[in-house]
Design a protein around this motif. Structure first.
Motif, PDB file in Angstrom:
ATOM      1  N   GLY A 203       0.842  -1.185   0.000  1.00 42.27           N
ATOM      2  CA  GLY A 203       0.000   0.000   0.000  1.00 42.27           C
ATOM      3  C   GLY A 203       0.877   1.235   0.000  1.00 42.27           C
ATOM      4  O   GLY A 203       2.048   1.184  -0.384  1.00 42.27           O
ATOM      5  N   LEU A 204       0.331   2.351   0.462  1.00 38.77           N
ATOM      6  CA  LEU A 204       1.067   3.611   0.422  1.00 38.77           C
ATOM      7  C   LEU A 204       1.221   4.257   1.795  1.00 38.77           C
ATOM      8  O   LEU A 204       1.674   5.391   1.906  1.00 38.77           O
ATOM      9  N   PRO A 210       3.169  10.520   9.262  1.00 42.15           N
ATOM     10  CA  PRO A 210       1.744  10.785   9.071  1.00 42.15           C
ATOM     11  C   PRO A 210       1.306  10.906   7.625  1.00 42.15           C
ATOM     12  O   PRO A 210       0.113  10.985   7.357  1.00 42.15           O
ATOM     13  N   TYR A 211       2.261  10.941   6.687  1.00 40.73           N
ATOM     14  CA  TYR A 211       1.899  11.146   5.288  1.00 40.73           C
ATOM     15  C   TYR A 211       2.028   9.843   4.508  1.00 40.73           C
ATOM     16  O   TYR A 211       2.505   8.824   5.013  1.00 40.73           O
ATOM     17  N   TYR A 212       1.597   9.872   3.251  1.00 38.64           N
ATOM     18  CA  TYR A 212       1.651   8.704   2.382  1.00 38.64           C
ATOM     19  C   TYR A 212       2.912   8.755   1.512  1.00 38.64           C
ATOM     20  O   TYR A 212       3.402   9.826   1.152  1.00 38.64           O
ATOM     21  N   ALA A 213       3.398   7.579   1.117  1.00 33.37           N
ATOM     22  CA  ALA A 213       4.599   7.490   0.292  1.00 33.37           C
ATOM     23  C   ALA A 213       4.370   8.138  -1.069  1.00 33.37           C
ATOM     24  O   ALA A 213       3.259   8.127  -1.613  1.00 33.37           O
ATOM     25  N   ARG A 243      -5.328  11.819  10.948  1.00 31.01           N
ATOM     26  CA  ARG A 243      -4.092  11.747  10.171  1.00 31.01           C
ATOM     27  C   ARG A 243      -3.854  13.062   9.439  1.00 31.01           C
ATOM     28  O   ARG A 243      -2.717  13.526   9.338  1.00 31.01           O
ATOM     29  N   ALA A 244      -4.915  13.661   8.927  1.00 33.70           N
ATOM     30  CA  ALA A 244      -4.778  14.936   8.224  1.00 33.70           C
ATOM     31  C   ALA A 244      -4.198  16.003   9.139  1.00 33.70           C
ATOM     32  O   ALA A 244      -3.308  16.773   8.743  1.00 33.70           O
ATOM     33  N   VAL A 248      -0.608  17.931   8.665  1.00 35.18           N
ATOM     34  CA  VAL A 248      -0.448  19.392   8.586  1.00 35.18           C
ATOM     35  C   VAL A 248       0.610  19.865   9.577  1.00 35.18           C
ATOM     36  O   VAL A 248       1.482  20.679   9.239  1.00 35.18           O
ATOM     37  N   ALA A 249       0.547  19.369  10.795  1.00 31.05           N
ATOM     38  CA  ALA A 249       1.552  19.756  11.795  1.00 31.05           C
ATOM     39  C   ALA A 249       2.949  19.357  11.348  1.00 31.05           C
ATOM     40  O   ALA A 249       3.918  20.113  11.522  1.00 31.05           O
ATOM     41  N   TRP A 250       3.060  18.172  10.756  1.00 27.48           N
ATOM     42  CA  TRP A 250       4.363  17.703  10.261  1.00 27.48           C
ATOM     43  C   TRP A 250       4.867  18.595   9.131  1.00 27.48           C
ATOM     44  O   TRP A 250       6.031  18.985   9.099  1.00 27.48           O
TER      45      TRP A 250
END
Length: 389
Positions: A203-204, A210-213, A243-244, A248-250
């Protein structure tokens, strides 16, 4: 919201509409231009992404132009359902994002016009084409390098951006059963071991981040951050709200770090980071000419992608931050290569100095600005709110 800032936004919105009207009739079959001067051709992906801003503009002439564009694309569709890279040229093929963007744009057009069967035959063929783009014959879509909007950057296998488009068109076209199964597959982890068992599907989702590959395929993947793909993941609801918010914080924390290092100027995020460097294993020699760190696809600041990020902030409930980013984007779209222009709506800006490096009066820069402004003004994300529900 400060009145003065909003007055500037209103001026920018009018200027964006003027750009789109200027570009609405180009030299190729009267189809829209991709940019005011530099790109007279009707590039499919640019115009399909612009559908979001045109759809919320309330301008009937622009909507008529999009109708003509969509009808022409349907007429130039391949017998197997693929949508060409140039609206007017059925032989210009090979893009991984033009067909999903066409499906998404048709879905948006249907919502605005209430023409629920608009281009149904073409839509049906494109849906079948997209099912055949899955290497595993499941749900995630594969692609070849440089086949999406990054024509100077390698993204291979299951690319995040293209797959977020797939999920979005499935939702807007009411293909909810397939969308649910797609979501299940995408939320698997990337494979980090050296061996794949026959029952394991990648998967991704990136472990501990927290983000996707950016992309994944079998035992290979890239964990560099793709702002466009992750923003659409937030908008469409692929990324849950928790997760969103973490994402955003990241993003904001990483951008603060880039500014501290002196490789990012201003308050808008690059499209991609960390930047690839010549000594990195994913560096390709051609990048020396076209994709230096902080340039173009390798970390340039793209107004249309920033607009998607602003919309994602609204989707994540970060309304104040979205307003601040819109103010910053408003200042950026004033910058131009042509110093006689009050608003440049340039293609992209260099990360290290924030100066424009692409073409002025870019159609998608103007259109997505309108969409971002609408999202901030209404505290809603038209066409995506329903997907997240």
């Amino acid at each position: 919201m400060k009145t003065g800032n909003w007055d500037e936004i209103e001026k920018a919105k009018k200027a964006a509409t003027d750009v789109l009207l200027h570009n609405a009739n180009g030299p190729f079959q009267g189809l829209p231009r991709t940019a005011g001067w530099g790109y007279p051709e009707p590039y499919t992906r640019d115009l399909m992404l612009s559908m979001l801003g045109i759809a919320v503009s309330g301008n009937s002439k622009l909507m008529d132009t999009m109708r003509k564009t969509l009808v022409t694309l349907a007429a130039n569709q391949t017998p197997k359902g693929h949508i060409p890279s140039l609206v007017h040229d059925p032989e210009d093929r090979g893009s991984s994002d033009t067909t999903p963007l066409f499906l998404l744009a048709v879905g948006i057009f249907r919502k605005v016009t209430a023409e629920h069967d608009f281009l149904q035959d073409a839509v049906s063929r494109s849906l079948v084409w997209m099912e055949y783009q899955s290497p595993s014959d499941r749900y995630l879509i594969g692609q070849l390098p440089t086949s999406d909007w990054r024509d100077e950057q390698w993204v291979l296998g299951y690319g995040l951006y293209v797959n977020t488009l797939v999920y979005s068109y499935l939702r807007i076209l009411g293909q909810d059963d397939r969308a649910d199964k797609f979501e299940h597959d995408m939320k698997r982890f990337t494979i980090t071991g050296s061996t794949i068992h026959h029952h394991v599907h990648e998967g991704l989702v990136v472990k501990y981040k927290p983000y996707y590959a950016l992309w994944a395929y079998k035992v290979y993947s890239s964990e560099r951050f793709d702002l466009l793909g992750n923003s659409i993941a937030i908008l469409s609801g692929l990324a849950p709200k928790s997760r969103a918010q973490e994402m955003v914080a990241w993003i904001e924390g990483e951008c603060a770090g880039l500014k501290k290092k002196g490789v990012l100027r201003g308050n808008l995020p690059p499209n991609f980071f960390p930047f690839m460097q010549p000594e990195d294993p994913d560096w390709i020699p051609r990048y020396t000419e076209f994709n230096l760190p902080g340039d173009y696809h390798n970390g340039g600041i793209w107004p249309f992608i920033t607009a998607f990020y602003i919309a994602a902030l609204v989707a994540a409930g970060r309304f104040q931050l979205a307003r601040l980013k819109l103010f910053a984007l408003t200042e950026m779209v004033k910058l131009a290569q042509n110093k006689d222009l009050e608003f440049g709506f340039n293609e992209w800006h260099k990360a290290q100095d924030g100066l424009p490096r692409g073409q002025d009066w870019q159609t998608w820069s103007a259109a997505l600005y309108l969409y971002a402004a609408k999202c901030v003004e209404e505290q809603e994300t038209p066409f995506f709110d329903e997907m997240r529900r």
